[in-house]
Design a protein around this motif. Structure first.
Motif, PDB file in Angstrom:
ATOM      1  N   ALA A 232      -4.066  -3.283  -8.107  1.00  0.00           N
ATOM      2  CA  ALA A 232      -4.713  -3.990  -6.784  1.00  0.00           C
ATOM      3  C   ALA A 232      -6.213  -4.030  -6.959  1.00  0.00           C
ATOM      4  O   ALA A 232      -6.821  -3.339  -7.535  1.00  0.00           O
ATOM      5  CB  ALA A 232      -4.468  -2.817  -5.628  1.00  0.00           C
ATOM      6  N   ARG A 233      -6.523  -5.278  -6.310  1.00  0.00           N
ATOM      7  CA  ARG A 233      -7.965  -5.501  -6.113  1.00  0.00           C
ATOM      8  C   ARG A 233      -8.590  -4.841  -5.072  1.00  0.00           C
ATOM      9  O   ARG A 233      -7.830  -4.339  -4.105  1.00  0.00           O
ATOM     10  CB  ARG A 233      -7.828  -7.109  -5.974  1.00  0.00           C
ATOM     11  N   PRO A 234      -9.820  -4.762  -4.972  1.00  0.00           N
ATOM     12  CA  PRO A 234     -10.473  -3.920  -3.625  1.00  0.00           C
ATOM     13  C   PRO A 234     -10.155  -4.825  -2.481  1.00  0.00           C
ATOM     14  O   PRO A 234     -10.195  -5.709  -2.224  1.00  0.00           O
ATOM     15  CB  PRO A 234     -12.139  -4.069  -4.168  1.00  0.00           C
ATOM     16  N   GLY A 235      -9.727  -3.653  -1.431  1.00  0.00           N
ATOM     17  CA  GLY A 235      -9.323  -4.145  -0.157  1.00  0.00           C
ATOM     18  C   GLY A 235      -7.801  -4.621  -0.123  1.00  0.00           C
ATOM     19  O   GLY A 235      -7.594  -4.988   0.938  1.00  0.00           O
ATOM     20  N   GLU A 236      -6.987  -4.627  -1.300  1.00  0.00           N
ATOM     21  CA  GLU A 236      -5.667  -5.226  -1.325  1.00  0.00           C
ATOM     22  C   GLU A 236      -4.729  -4.132  -0.724  1.00  0.00           C
ATOM     23  O   GLU A 236      -4.937  -2.928  -1.096  1.00  0.00           O
ATOM     24  CB  GLU A 236      -5.380  -5.631  -2.609  1.00  0.00           C
ATOM     25  N   VAL A 237      -3.655  -4.559  -0.031  1.00  0.00           N
ATOM     26  CA  VAL A 237      -2.836  -3.550   0.703  1.00  0.00           C
ATOM     27  C   VAL A 237      -1.804  -3.224  -0.539  1.00  0.00           C
ATOM     28  O   VAL A 237      -1.456  -4.167  -1.337  1.00  0.00           O
ATOM     29  CB  VAL A 237      -2.068  -4.507   1.732  1.00  0.00           C
ATOM     30  N   GLU A 282       3.502  -0.717  10.858  1.00  0.00           N
ATOM     31  CA  GLU A 282       2.572  -0.263  11.775  1.00  0.00           C
ATOM     32  C   GLU A 282       1.172  -0.019  11.250  1.00  0.00           C
ATOM     33  O   GLU A 282       1.227   1.276  10.628  1.00  0.00           O
ATOM     34  CB  GLU A 282       3.312   1.094  12.480  1.00  0.00           C
ATOM     35  N   VAL A 283       0.301  -0.748  11.319  1.00  0.00           N
ATOM     36  CA  VAL A 283      -1.088  -0.411  10.658  1.00  0.00           C
ATOM     37  C   VAL A 283      -1.820  -1.352  11.684  1.00  0.00           C
ATOM     38  O   VAL A 283      -1.683  -2.374  12.124  1.00  0.00           O
ATOM     39  CB  VAL A 283      -1.176  -1.194   9.191  1.00  0.00           C
ATOM     40  N   PRO A 284      -3.452  -0.929  11.696  1.00  0.00           N
ATOM     41  CA  PRO A 284      -4.107  -1.437  12.454  1.00  0.00           C
ATOM     42  C   PRO A 284      -4.776  -2.868  11.632  1.00  0.00           C
ATOM     43  O   PRO A 284      -4.758  -3.037  10.822  1.00  0.00           O
ATOM     44  CB  PRO A 284      -5.525  -0.345  12.651  1.00  0.00           C
ATOM     45  N   GLU A 285      -5.393  -3.583  12.646  1.00  0.00           N
ATOM     46  CA  GLU A 285      -5.949  -4.571  12.054  1.00  0.00           C
ATOM     47  C   GLU A 285      -7.343  -4.176  11.323  1.00  0.00           C
ATOM     48  O   GLU A 285      -7.696  -3.173  11.555  1.00  0.00           O
ATOM     49  CB  GLU A 285      -6.744  -5.470  13.070  1.00  0.00           C
ATOM     50  N   PRO A 286      -7.674  -4.767  10.316  1.00  0.00           N
ATOM     51  CA  PRO A 286      -7.350  -6.117   9.928  1.00  0.00           C
ATOM     52  C   PRO A 286      -6.599  -6.161   8.660  1.00  0.00           C
ATOM     53  O   PRO A 286      -6.184  -7.067   8.001  1.00  0.00           O
ATOM     54  CB  PRO A 286      -8.596  -6.878   9.162  1.00  0.00           C
TER      55      PRO A 286
END
Length: 307
Positions: A232-237, A282-286
């Protein structure tokens, strides 16, 4: 475990996305031969027989000869109907349970097969797999079919394409078939150890070149030596598989933790009953849209088409 079990290694020259994958050279031996050598402990550890299920096409004469040279029984079915081949193997080998393994996954693991058979027996399942949810690398797929379930597939599935993936029919109907799920405890669905393309073959050969005692190394050992390619890259889900439904539950619910940089941000679930699968994230933005996209990719094997 009661009844006779057969581990059916499906191998056909034209039966995989990458033509000839089952005979491709991996560490100096055909992929099928490596699979059979890796699965050699199964008769001792589980009492199951290992057999090669191939087709009656002329191109698969080479598959039959290779299996025969390794003293492995061969069952041949119609070239256009893999499901019929599994059904023939069940009848001809007098089996109550058939385990489906693909020869295009050269790192097939006997301990994963044994774990699936054990779970299948203890849960009283009609169908046991490590696919719902998927948590093992591609190439380690295992599906266990009870006689009743495989017979239902043969009778009920009429679409030729769907007959190539009979487990999908069973997993779509948990209200009719008792399901069980085998989990690895890791999020490894993005790792590719199956030979579906030239790129996959290159990666498989790279892995094979790094692993001592390839014929006997467990899949955990292979992963430890070769490492992951899907990082996973930084910030990737990242979707981390969690507990699936209990055997016999319906609807059949698969759950994933939605992680970003190792932190849990929410959950993703699928719920299947009576042939219909619904998805919920069920997750918040972004992270909502990236999580939805990640779930679609996981379920379908490709990104969601742009609208």
């Amino acid at each position: 475990m009661t009844g006779r079990s057969v581990v059916a290694v499906e191998a056909s020259v034209d039966g995989t996305p990458h033509h000839g994958a089952v005979l491709a050279d991996v560490a100096g031996t055909p992929a099928l031969a490596l699979v059979l050598r890796r699965l050699a402990p199964i008769p001792t550890s589980t009492g199951a027989e290992v057999a090669v299920v191939t087709t009656d096409a002329a191109a698969d004469d080479a598959v039959a000869r290779l299996a025969g040279s390794l003293d492995v029984r061969v069952v041949r079915g119609p070239v256009d109907d893999p499901l019929k081949g599994l059904a023939i193997a069940m009848v001809r080998l007098d089996a109550d349970t058939v385990v489906r393994v693909g020869a295009d996954g050269p790192f097939a693991d006997p301990y994963v097969v044994q774990a699936a058979l054990d779970l299948h027996a203890t849960s009283g399942a009609d169908h046991t797999s490590n696919l719902a949810p998927r948590s093992y690398p591609h190439g380690l797929e295992v599906e266990v079919f009870a006689k009743r379930a495989l017979g239902a597939c043969e009778l009920e599935i009429t679409d030729p394409a769907a007959r190539r993936t009979p487990g999908v029919h069973l997993r779509s109907h948990p209200e009719r078939f008792r399901l069980a799920a085998l989990l690895s405890g890791h999020a490894l669905a993005a790792e590719r150890w199956a030979i579906d393309s030239t790129t996959d073959l290159t990666r498989v050969r790279e892995i094979a070149g790094q692993v001592p005692d390839l014929a006997g190394a467990s899949w955990n050992r292979i992963l430890a030596v070769a490492g992951r390619t899907a990082k996973a890259r930084p910030g990737e889900v990242v979707l981390q598989p969690e507990r699936a439904s209990e055997p016999g539950d319906h609807p059949w619910i698969c759950r994933w933790a939605v992680l970003v940089d190792g932190t849990r941000r929410g959950t993703a679930t699928t719920s299947t009953v009576d042939g219909v699968t619904s998805r919920q994230v069920e997750v918040p933005e972004p992270w909502l849209e990236p999580a939805r996209a990640a779930l679609y990719q996981l379920l379908h094997g490709h990104p969601e088409p742009r609208r």
